[in-house]
Motif scaffolding. Sequence first.
Motif, mmCIF file in Angstrom:
data_model
loop_
_atom_site.group_PDB
_atom_site.id
_atom_site.type_symbol
_atom_site.label_atom_id
_atom_site.label_comp_id
_atom_site.label_asym_id
_atom_site.label_seq_id
_atom_site.Cartn_x
_atom_site.Cartn_y
_atom_site.Cartn_z
ATOM 1 N N GLY A 131 0.777 -1.224 0.000
ATOM 2 C CA GLY A 131 0.000 0.000 0.000
ATOM 3 C C GLY A 131 0.810 1.275 0.000
ATOM 4 O O GLY A 131 0.247 2.373 0.075
ATOM 5 N N ARG A 132 2.132 1.188 -0.119
ATOM 6 C CA ARG A 132 2.983 2.376 -0.027
ATOM 7 C C ARG A 132 3.277 3.025 -1.372
ATOM 8 O O ARG A 132 3.763 4.148 -1.430
ATOM 9 C CB ARG A 132 4.300 2.011 0.660
ATOM 10 N N SER A 133 3.013 2.312 -2.447
ATOM 11 C CA SER A 133 3.290 2.862 -3.765
ATOM 12 C C SER A 133 2.218 2.393 -4.737
ATOM 13 O O SER A 133 1.387 1.536 -4.407
ATOM 14 C CB SER A 133 4.679 2.436 -4.255
ATOM 15 N N ILE A 134 2.239 2.970 -5.929
ATOM 16 C CA ILE A 134 1.317 2.558 -6.975
ATOM 17 C C ILE A 134 2.093 2.312 -8.257
ATOM 18 O O ILE A 134 3.201 2.812 -8.457
ATOM 19 C CB ILE A 134 0.219 3.607 -7.227
ATOM 20 N N VAL A 135 1.501 1.505 -9.113
ATOM 21 C CA VAL A 135 2.017 1.288 -10.455
ATOM 22 C C VAL A 135 0.922 1.751 -11.415
ATOM 23 O O VAL A 135 -0.267 1.596 -11.137
ATOM 24 C CB VAL A 135 2.399 -0.195 -10.667
ATOM 25 N N TYR A 136 1.320 2.354 -12.542
ATOM 26 C CA TYR A 136 0.339 2.975 -13.424
ATOM 27 C C TYR A 136 0.932 3.142 -14.820
ATOM 28 O O TYR A 136 2.138 2.925 -15.043
ATOM 29 C CB TYR A 136 -0.078 4.340 -12.871
ATOM 30 N N SER A 137 0.076 3.553 -15.748
ATOM 31 C CA SER A 137 0.513 3.841 -17.113
ATOM 32 C C SER A 137 0.613 5.345 -17.303
ATOM 33 O O SER A 137 -0.214 6.102 -16.790
ATOM 34 C CB SER A 137 -0.476 3.271 -18.135
ATOM 35 N N LEU A 138 1.617 5.769 -18.036
ATOM 36 C CA LEU A 138 1.814 7.182 -18.335
ATOM 37 C C LEU A 138 2.035 7.344 -19.829
ATOM 38 O O LEU A 138 2.858 6.640 -20.426
ATOM 39 C CB LEU A 138 2.995 7.744 -17.549
ATOM 40 N N THR A 139 1.278 8.273 -20.418
ATOM 41 C CA THR A 139 1.362 8.520 -21.853
ATOM 42 C C THR A 139 1.996 9.879 -22.108
ATOM 43 O O THR A 139 1.558 10.896 -21.534
ATOM 44 C CB THR A 139 -0.035 8.499 -22.504
ATOM 45 N N THR A 140 3.027 9.877 -22.930
ATOM 46 C CA THR A 140 3.658 11.103 -23.395
ATOM 47 C C THR A 140 3.708 11.046 -24.912
ATOM 48 O O THR A 140 4.389 10.182 -25.481
ATOM 49 C CB THR A 140 5.084 11.252 -22.843
ATOM 50 N N GLY A 141 2.975 11.936 -25.553
ATOM 51 C CA GLY A 141 2.901 11.866 -27.010
ATOM 52 C C GLY A 141 2.263 10.565 -27.436
ATOM 53 O O GLY A 141 1.147 10.241 -27.022
ATOM 54 N N ARG A 142 2.977 9.790 -28.243
ATOM 55 C CA ARG A 142 2.462 8.496 -28.689
ATOM 56 C C ARG A 142 3.029 7.327 -27.894
ATOM 57 O O ARG A 142 2.734 6.173 -28.195
ATOM 58 C CB ARG A 142 2.794 8.300 -30.175
ATOM 59 N N ASN A 143 3.830 7.642 -26.896
ATOM 60 C CA ASN A 143 4.469 6.577 -26.130
ATOM 61 C C ASN A 143 3.713 6.335 -24.824
ATOM 62 O O ASN A 143 3.270 7.269 -24.158
ATOM 63 C CB ASN A 143 5.923 6.942 -25.813
#
Length: 439
Positions: free
Chosen positions: A263-275
């Motif tokens: 519960g101390r961190s999260i994992v996620y998706s990040l979009t920059t431009g097309r990446n």
Amino acid sequence: MMTRVLAILGLVCMSLWAGLAAAQSPLRIEIDNPNIEPLPFAVPEFIAETSGADQYAANLARVVASDLTGSGLFREIPQNAFISTLTNFDSPVQFSDWKAINAQALITGAVSTVGDGQIAVKFRVYDVFAEQELGGGLQFVGSIDGWRRMAHKVADAVYSRITGEGPYFDSRVTFVSETGPKNARQKRIGIMDYDGENTQFLTTDQSIVLAPRFSPDGNRVIYTSYETGEPQIYVLELGTVTRQRLAEQPGTMTFAPRFSPDGRSIVYSLTTGRNNDIFRMSLDGSAPQRLTNDPTIETAPSFSPDGSQIVFESDRSGTQQLYVMPAIGGEATRISFGQGRYSAPVWSPRGDLIAFTKQNRGRFHIGVMNADGSGERLLTASFLDESPTWAPNGRVLMFTRESPGEAGTSTLYSVDISGRNLRAIRPNASDPSWSPLLK
């Protein structure tokens, strides 16, 4: 409103009120048996031992019966078949009367008011043919408002004693409530008991919200919101109904978050431009760390229960497939090799299986596979099934099923990991996330 909801979540106390466990009973459901027959059980109306307890006595027994029957592992014998009637919780059980109607398990209970808006519920479970009690009796004490939760706890105890498996009835589900036409759908995050009852709403429908996910302790929900016009991640504290937007990088979009097991961190998706890559950061929004760096779509990450690995979906091979990598990033191993496209993986709380969505030949499926990709099994098939989530005991999945046509309404369903017992839970809802067992 939410203050009351969270009070109910923590209202039940449990105490052992009767002795040591009885001798080992032969009564047991073998869950992994592919030819399992539901076990016949009887639940007489619980006995009201004080004035004012009558309505709760009847309602508690009905919820216990509904929980057990809904699991697909038990079959209730109707009350009009009963030969015996119970008027005193401590009277000896006439086992011959229950054998005559083929009840293999008998659940008896009693309810009393104990002052200050509280009630006490006590119960016993019997192996009818062995003519013995299964373990000692238990008593739950709590607010009258939490009577349904007491019933779930009783059903959990019965379920575990007879199956040997962990329970799951005393849990909640967060989801996205959907209203309005398909081209202008309004969405808000809700929370409900596992069976669709006791619904409350955590957000308004003023902006699009997606993919709410419980924290490991069940006290927070993380989700994606388009409140700012771009998808951003928010954390909502259930106890205070306060929320925090996690730190964002200019020119980016963040979505598909999940908590780490601690519960101390999260994992996620990040979009920059097309990446689109997978990142990890502390819950306070600090120290973002890139875990993947590939010119493809990397999304839908989910931790293994021990926190050492992450499963995610990627189209780096040309189509959507599932991959596993170390939780600190590094080389990823592909684990899906069947026909079609795979998405939305989520690790079982037991660590043995990974659930996923599969699209193949115009049909969508909810499936499971071993953590190394072997043993793939498809549990459902329909126009559109997606977004699986695990029950706390790792035996049941809940998911979204969308109907075809212009309306395209979504309904939450559940299914056993054997593919049995498909059940509709809630209409006009999507993106479920199952909580851990409540405390």
